[in-house]
Design a protein around this motif. Structure first.
Motif, short mmCIF file in Angstrom:
data_model
loop_
_atom_site.label_atom_id
_atom_site.label_comp_id
_atom_site.label_asym_id
_atom_site.label_seq_id
_atom_site.Cartn_x
_atom_site.Cartn_y
_atom_site.Cartn_z
N ALA A 78 0.82 -1.21 0.00
CA ALA A 78 0.00 0.00 0.00
C ALA A 78 0.85 1.26 0.00
N GLU A 79 2.12 1.14 -0.37
CA GLU A 79 3.00 2.30 -0.41
C GLU A 79 2.51 3.34 -1.41
N VAL A 80 1.94 2.89 -2.52
CA VAL A 80 1.43 3.80 -3.55
C VAL A 80 0.08 3.28 -4.02
N TRP A 81 -0.68 4.17 -4.66
CA TRP A 81 -1.97 3.82 -5.28
C TRP A 81 -2.90 3.15 -4.28
N SER A 82 -3.08 3.77 -3.13
CA SER A 82 -3.95 3.22 -2.10
C SER A 82 -4.56 4.35 -1.29
N LEU A 83 -5.66 4.05 -0.63
CA LEU A 83 -6.27 5.02 0.27
C LEU A 83 -5.38 5.26 1.49
N ASP A 84 -4.62 4.25 1.90
CA ASP A 84 -3.70 4.43 3.02
C ASP A 84 -2.63 5.46 2.69
N ALA A 85 -2.09 5.38 1.48
CA ALA A 85 -1.06 6.34 1.07
C ALA A 85 -1.63 7.76 1.02
N THR A 119 8.67 -0.34 -14.03
CA THR A 119 8.04 0.75 -13.30
C THR A 119 7.62 1.88 -14.22
N GLY A 120 8.45 2.18 -15.23
CA GLY A 120 8.10 3.25 -16.16
C GLY A 120 6.78 3.02 -16.86
N VAL A 121 6.54 1.77 -17.26
CA VAL A 121 5.26 1.43 -17.91
C VAL A 121 4.10 1.64 -16.96
N LEU A 122 4.28 1.21 -15.71
CA LEU A 122 3.21 1.37 -14.73
C LEU A 122 2.90 2.83 -14.47
N LEU A 123 3.93 3.66 -14.39
CA LEU A 123 3.70 5.08 -14.14
C LEU A 123 3.01 5.75 -15.32
N ALA A 182 -0.61 4.70 -15.22
CA ALA A 182 -1.31 5.40 -14.15
C ALA A 182 -1.59 6.84 -14.54
N ALA A 183 -0.64 7.46 -15.23
CA ALA A 183 -0.86 8.84 -15.66
C ALA A 183 -2.00 8.93 -16.65
N ARG A 184 -2.07 7.96 -17.56
CA ARG A 184 -3.15 7.98 -18.55
C ARG A 184 -4.50 7.71 -17.91
N ARG A 244 -2.34 11.13 -8.74
CA ARG A 244 -2.38 11.66 -7.37
C ARG A 244 -2.04 10.59 -6.36
N PHE A 245 -2.08 9.28 -6.74
CA PHE A 245 -1.77 8.21 -5.81
C PHE A 245 -0.32 7.75 -5.92
N THR A 246 0.50 8.35 -6.78
CA THR A 246 1.85 7.85 -6.99
C THR A 246 2.80 8.24 -5.89
N GLY A 247 2.40 9.15 -5.01
CA GLY A 247 3.25 9.54 -3.91
C GLY A 247 4.27 10.59 -4.29
N SER A 248 4.06 11.32 -5.40
CA SER A 248 5.04 12.30 -5.84
C SER A 248 5.08 13.51 -4.92
N THR A 249 4.04 13.70 -4.08
CA THR A 249 4.05 14.83 -3.15
C THR A 249 4.44 14.42 -1.75
#
Length: 412
Positions: free
Chosen positions: A135-142, A354-358, A361-363, A368-373
């Protein structure tokens, strides 16, 4: 060793695996909701008495025999639906993964003859996901953690309430005689090595994690716990990757020994069975073309045998992985095996770059769930996510740990 304990590897891959298996189990339970009593409940041909005898013999875990009856079954079944949904969304993931494991094992071990390859994969991954930081990324917990860090509020009342409630349930199960008979190994029974120590251990670790984060967030104990959690996650992710490679290797080599696969006619027969023809016209069209059937049969064997070896080369692995995903989607449509196919696609996600997944996700508008902030409490390498968008070096995140010829790890 410092890299293995100081950086959470494959955060995005673990998140996709979590989302994938949560979706697979949720879709299966919702689809079979009208038939749930026949499959796992009081109307099942495999009676509860037979199930209890088998569970006593093989030591498998299931909570359904504890009380029996329709009310208890309905409670467990619908709890399984909620656990799969919570896992999919990444809500209270530490508790959700444990509940997901309990409900998956309970239902599958209740009627063991219903399972197929896809159910076996879900069975295994339900256990492995408990030990990952998925749940580090793309989760309600994050998202909740980022908001609490941004607002300066560290209160987690709902988490504490859930922890206390689960502890009360564990206590009732333990002292009510529902903890299980114990672990059987080489003919000997160890009454104190059953399932209950695992659940009590997970419950105690969750409480310790919260207490340290509440009163010693920057102390040495928190650093040690974070390093241990990272190491366990990395080991679990490595086990998942090895499990997927082993599945393909064993499937491919067993096919090599089969006469139908050797002469290239193995795919022909399922295309002419009513059980595997949800679209009779499409199956008849494919089955009537002998050359494509021959090539698909041989191609399946070659792909499965070669897949573990392609992990030595990132580019070849990525190409073969895309082909196998397309193949699984074709199996889901043509042969009518959606649970098996989607489970394998979710397991294959551990090898996705990882690049493909990102980019995906962007598309999908979920950046907002990627943890960039902000990061979700992981150590060291968690801050790499914010730099991916600026440097474009997405392939350097989410490693499994294999060393390439030039000394750098190749993306998993």
């Amino acid at each position: 060793m410092a890299a293995f304990t100081g950086r959470v590897l494959g955060r995005h891959q673990a998140a996709v695996v979590r989302i994938g298996f949560g979706l697979v189990q949720l879709a299966y339970l919702v689809r079979e909701w009208p038939n749930r009593r026949v499959l796992y409940g009081d109307r099942s041909p495999w009676s509860m008495e037979l199930a209890e005898r088998l569970l006593a013999d093989n030591g498998a875990f299931s909570v359904l025999p504890w009380f029996g009856g329709r009310l208890w079954f309905e409670l467990v079944y619908h709890l399984s639906v909620l656990a799969a949904l919570a896992l999919l969304l990444g809500w209270r993931t530490r508790a959700a993964t444990v509940l997901f494991m309990v409900t998956v094992l309970s239902l599958q071990n209740r009627s063991v003859f219903l399972g197929d390859g896809g159910d076996n994969v879900v069975h295994l991954m339900a256990v492995y996901l408990v030990f990952t930081r998925c749940a580090e990324v793309w989760s309600l917990d994050a998202r909740r953690l980022r908001r609490s860090v941004g607002s300066g509020s560290g209160r987690e009342r709902s988490g504490v309430v859930l922890w206390g409630l689960l502890g009360a349930v564990l206590a009732v199960c333990q002292f009510g005689g529902f903890a299980g008979g114990g672990l059987t190994w080489t003919g000997a029974t160890f009454p104190y090595l059953g399932w209950s120590p695992l659940f009590w251990g997970l419950w105690a670790v969750a409480g310790l994690w919260w207490a340290v984060g509440r009163w010693r967030p920057a102390g040495e104990l928190r650093a040690v716990l974070d390093a241990l959690a990272t190491m366990v996650h990395n080991c679990a992710l490595l086990v998942i990757a090895a499990e997927v490679a082993l599945i393909y290797a064993t499937a491919g080599w067993y096919k090599v020994q089969g006469s139908r696969w050797q002469d290239g006619t193995a795919l022909y027969y399922p295309l002419h069975l009513d059980y595997f023809t949800p679209w009779p016209g499409l199956s008849a069209l494919i089955g009537s073309a002998l050359l494509p059937v021959f090539l698909l049969s041989y191609g399946t064997v070659v792909l499965q045998v070669a897949f573990p070896f392609t992990l030595l080369n990132r580019r070849v692995k990525n190409v073969l992985l895309a082909v196998m995903v397309v193949e699984h989607l074709g199996i889901a449509v043509v042969l009518g095996l959606p649970v098996f196919s989607l489970a394998m696609v979710a397991a294959d996600a551990v090898f996705l770059p990882t690049g493909v997944l990102l980019r995906v996700a962007a598309r999908l508008g979920r950046t907002r769930f990627t943890g960039s902030t902000g990061h979700t409490g992981g150590a060291g390498g968690a801050d790499h996510v914010g730099r991916v968008g600026r440097t474009g070096r997405a392939g350097r995140i989410g490693r499994i740990g294999r060393m390439g010829r030039n000394g750098r790890r190749s993306a998993a």
